[in-house]
Write an enzyme that holds these catalytic residues in place. Structure first.
Site, PDB file in Angstrom:
ATOM      1  N   THR A  12       2.288  39.217 -44.714  1.00  0.00           N
ATOM      2  CA  THR A  12       1.940  38.187 -46.004  1.00  0.00           C
ATOM      3  C   THR A  12       0.492  37.994 -45.789  1.00  0.00           C
ATOM      4  O   THR A  12      -0.206  37.723 -47.130  1.00  0.00           O
ATOM      5  CB  THR A  12       2.452  36.640 -45.681  1.00  0.00           C
ATOM      6  OG1 THR A  12       3.873  36.953 -45.965  1.00  0.00           O
ATOM      7  CG2 THR A  12       1.984  35.946 -47.040  1.00  0.00           C
ATOM      8  N   TYR A  25       6.049  37.804 -54.076  1.00  0.00           N
ATOM      9  CA  TYR A  25       5.197  38.411 -53.583  1.00  0.00           C
ATOM     10  C   TYR A  25       5.485  39.801 -52.709  1.00  0.00           C
ATOM     11  O   TYR A  25       6.533  39.685 -52.064  1.00  0.00           O
ATOM     12  CB  TYR A  25       3.871  37.712 -52.899  1.00  0.00           C
ATOM     13  CG  TYR A  25       4.518  37.241 -51.413  1.00  0.00           C
ATOM     14  CD1 TYR A  25       5.231  36.196 -51.363  1.00  0.00           C
ATOM     15  CD2 TYR A  25       4.115  38.102 -50.405  1.00  0.00           C
ATOM     16  CE1 TYR A  25       5.496  35.614 -50.111  1.00  0.00           C
ATOM     17  CE2 TYR A  25       4.440  37.566 -49.058  1.00  0.00           C
ATOM     18  CZ  TYR A  25       5.152  36.388 -49.056  1.00  0.00           C
ATOM     19  OH  TYR A  25       5.554  36.003 -47.737  1.00  0.00           O
ATOM     20  N   SER A  58       7.176  42.256 -41.835  1.00  0.00           N
ATOM     21  CA  SER A  58       7.559  42.185 -40.565  1.00  0.00           C
ATOM     22  C   SER A  58       9.172  41.972 -40.210  1.00  0.00           C
ATOM     23  O   SER A  58       9.646  42.041 -39.199  1.00  0.00           O
ATOM     24  CB  SER A  58       6.757  40.942 -39.708  1.00  0.00           C
ATOM     25  OG  SER A  58       7.373  39.740 -39.853  1.00  0.00           O
ATOM     26  N   THR A  91       4.640  36.774 -40.467  1.00  0.00           N
ATOM     27  CA  THR A  91       4.811  35.797 -39.531  1.00  0.00           C
ATOM     28  C   THR A  91       6.441  35.617 -39.252  1.00  0.00           C
ATOM     29  O   THR A  91       6.586  34.878 -38.058  1.00  0.00           O
ATOM     30  CB  THR A  91       4.557  34.505 -40.485  1.00  0.00           C
ATOM     31  OG1 THR A  91       5.209  34.358 -41.384  1.00  0.00           O
ATOM     32  CG2 THR A  91       3.321  34.276 -40.602  1.00  0.00           C
ATOM     33  N   ASP A  92       7.161  36.628 -39.825  1.00  0.00           N
ATOM     34  CA  ASP A  92       8.575  36.254 -39.589  1.00  0.00           C
ATOM     35  C   ASP A  92       9.000  36.767 -38.190  1.00  0.00           C
ATOM     36  O   ASP A  92       9.793  36.320 -37.639  1.00  0.00           O
ATOM     37  CB  ASP A  92       9.484  37.107 -40.719  1.00  0.00           C
ATOM     38  CG  ASP A  92       9.366  36.332 -42.001  1.00  0.00           C
ATOM     39  OD1 ASP A  92       8.932  35.395 -41.995  1.00  0.00           O
ATOM     40  OD2 ASP A  92      10.078  37.125 -43.048  1.00  0.00           O
ATOM     41  N   LYS A 164       8.067  30.402 -34.832  1.00  0.00           N
ATOM     42  CA  LYS A 164       8.005  30.145 -36.410  1.00  0.00           C
ATOM     43  C   LYS A 164       9.108  28.951 -36.536  1.00  0.00           C
ATOM     44  O   LYS A 164      10.314  29.307 -36.291  1.00  0.00           O
ATOM     45  CB  LYS A 164       8.202  31.221 -37.099  1.00  0.00           C
ATOM     46  CG  LYS A 164       7.947  30.776 -38.666  1.00  0.00           C
ATOM     47  CD  LYS A 164       7.969  31.850 -39.504  1.00  0.00           C
ATOM     48  CE  LYS A 164       7.514  31.785 -40.947  1.00  0.00           C
ATOM     49  NZ  LYS A 164       7.747  32.892 -41.932  1.00  0.00           N
ATOM     50  N   GLU A 280      23.133  25.990 -14.682  1.00  0.00           N
ATOM     51  CA  GLU A 280      24.253  24.931 -14.105  1.00  0.00           C
ATOM     52  C   GLU A 280      24.980  25.673 -13.204  1.00  0.00           C
ATOM     53  O   GLU A 280      25.026  27.110 -13.056  1.00  0.00           O
ATOM     54  CB  GLU A 280      24.946  24.613 -15.420  1.00  0.00           C
ATOM     55  CG  GLU A 280      25.457  25.493 -16.307  1.00  0.00           C
ATOM     56  CD  GLU A 280      26.164  25.055 -17.731  1.00  0.00           C
ATOM     57  OE1 GLU A 280      26.917  25.720 -18.090  1.00  0.00           O
ATOM     58  OE2 GLU A 280      25.499  24.204 -18.243  1.00  0.00           O
TER      59      GLU A 280
HETATM   60  C1  SIN Z   1       6.562  38.793 -43.074  1.00  0.00           C
HETATM   61  O1  SIN Z   1       6.880  38.577 -42.047  1.00  0.00           O
HETATM   62  O2  SIN Z   1       5.935  40.181 -43.270  1.00  0.00           O
HETATM   63  C2  SIN Z   1       6.455  38.353 -44.350  1.00  0.00           C
HETATM   64  C3  SIN Z   1       6.408  36.915 -44.282  1.00  0.00           C
HETATM   65  C4  SIN Z   1       5.118  36.506 -43.785  1.00  0.00           C
HETATM   66  O3  SIN Z   1       4.251  37.206 -43.362  1.00  0.00           O
HETATM   67  O4  SIN Z   1       4.606  35.216 -43.829  1.00  0.00           O
END
Ligand code: SIN
Length: 324
Positions: A12, A25, A58, A91-92, A164, A280
Site C-alpha cells: 500500500t 485501491y 504482500s 503491511t499484510d 499487524k 507444559e
Molecule cells: C499489502 O500488504 O500489500 C496490502 C496491504 C498494505 O500494504 O497495507
C-alpha cells in the site's frame, strides 16, 4: 550525507486508489524511481538510491521475492558506502518478511522495513511520514545491533515482536512481548534502552528452498480429520494455531502426537493475538514444542529455518524457541 539503499517490494505504501477518498485501491503501483522523486521534496538528510525488487501486494510475498530480496540486502550491506537499508513492503505479511530477515542477516548496519496503511493518493497518506521515519531510524548508528526493525505509526518495533493487529487505521501494528522499542518522528528518535541482541552475526544461513511447514488452525470442533486434511507428503513440520495457550481438542492432539512420533516437529502456538505459550509437562511425552512468544506465522518461519539448517530434534527446536 548518510547513504541508504531503498529496496522496494510494493504494498500500500506504493499503492494507488485513483481518488483521495475512495475505498478501493491497487497495492504495488508506484515504481521506486517515482517514489524516490516523491520523497525527494521532504528534505530528508540522507542520500537514497533505490532498487525495485518486486511491486506486489504482500499477500503474494513468499520465497520467490525473498530469494531476490535477501541477496540484494546482503550486497547493499557489503557496500562500505551504504550506511543502512530501508525496505518498503505491504503491511499484510510485513511481519513475516521482517522476522525471516532478522534471523538471516547480520546486525552490523540498520535494516528497516516500512509500509503504509493508506495508498499514496489517499487523503491522510501515512506512507510519506512512515518513510521519513524509517530513513531517520536507518541513518542512526544506534540502530545497528538491534536486528531488523519495523517502523510504522511513529514507533519502532523489533522484527521478532511486531505484528499487524488491525485491518484498518494507521495504528495497525503492535509488539509483543516488548511493545515498541523506540519512538520516532521525522525530526527525532528515542530508543527505549540499549540493543539486546547477542552478537552481530546472522543466526541462520540463508536457504532458498525452505521446507514445507503448515499452520493448522484449531477451533471448537477441530479434530483428527482437520489435521490430516492439511498435512501432505511434502510436509516437514507443523505449527498449531491452538486455542488459548496453544491447546487443541483431544482428537486433534492424538493425530498430532502420531505425526510427531513419525518425526514431524509439531510446534504449539496460540491463535490469540498475544500471550506466551509455555512448555507444559505433556509436551515431553507428546513430542511437542512450545512457541513461547512467537505467533503462528513467525513460529512457522523459525521452524522452517531450523529444519533447513538440519535441526529436527524437538529438544533442540525447543531450545531455539526459548531463546530471545
Ligand atoms: C499489502 O500488504 O500489500 C496490502 C496491504 C498494505 O500494504 O497495507
Amino acid at each position: 550525507m548518510t547513504k541508504l539503499t531503498v529496496l522496494a517490494t510494493g504494498g500500500t505504501i506504493a499503492g494507488i486508489a485513483g481518488s483521495a477518498i475512495g475505498a478501493d485501491y491497487r497495492a504495488g503501483e508506484i515504481g521506486i524511481e517515482d517514489y524516490l522523486e516523491k520523497v525527494g521534496g521532504l528534505g530528508l538528510e540522507a542520500e537514497l538510491s533505490g532498487r525495485q525488487i518486486a511491486n506486489i501486494d504482500s499477500a503474494d510475498m513468499g520465497p520467490e521475492v525473498w530469494n531476490a530480496l535477501h541477496p540484494a540486502i546482503c550486497d547493499a550491506l557489503k557496500d562500505p558506502e551504504c550506511a543502512g537499508v530501508v525496505i518498503t513492503h505491504g503491511t499484510d505479511t510485513l511481519e513475516e518478511t521482517a522476522f525471516l530477515l532478522d534471523l538471516t542477516l547480520p546486525a552490523d548496519k540498520p535494516v528497516v522495513v516500512v509500509g503504509a496503511m493508506r495508498p499514496a493518493d489517499a487523503v491522510g497518506y501515512d506512507g510519506l511520514r512512515n518513510f521519513a521515519n524509517a530513513v531517520r531510524v536507518a541513518s542512526d548508528p544506534e540502530a545497528a545491533g538491534r536486528g531488523v526493525l519495523v517502523v510504522m505509526g511513529d514507533r519502532v518495533f523489533a522484527a521478532r515482536d511486531v505484528r499487524k493487529v488491525r485491518t484498518r487505521g494507521t495504528e495497525a501494528f503492535r509488539g509483543f512481548p516488548r511493545e515498541s522499542i523506540g519512538l520516532v518522528t521525522p525530526a527525532s528518535l528515542e530508543w527505549f534502552g540499549a540493543p539486546w541482541r547477542q552478537g552481530r552475526g546472522a543466526a541462520f544461513d540463508w536457504c532458498d528452498a525452505l521446507p514445507e511447514v503448515v499452520i493448522v488452525h484449531a477451533y471448537a470442533g477441530f479434530d483428527r480429520a482437520g489435521v490430516e486434511r492439511q498435512v501432505g507428503e511434502n510436509t516437514r513440520g507443523i505449527v498449531v494455531a491452538g486455542v488459548g495457550e496453544g491447546n487443541m481438542p483431544e482428537s486433534a492432539r492424538q493425530a498430532l502426537v502420531a505425526l510427531a512420533r513419525r518425526g514431524l516437529p509439531v510446534v504449539r502456538a496460540s491463535r490469540t493475538d498475544e500471550g506466551l505459550v509455555d512448555r507444559e509437562p505433556e509436551d515431553e511425552e507428546n513430542g511437542f514444542v512450545a512457541a513461547r512468544a512467537l505467533n503462528p506465522q513467525k513460529a512457522r518461519i523459525l521452524l522452517q529455518l531450523l529444519l533447513a539448517n538440519g535441526i529436527t530434534d524437538s529438544a533442540a527446536i525447543q531450545q531455539r524457541f526459548d531463546r530471545r
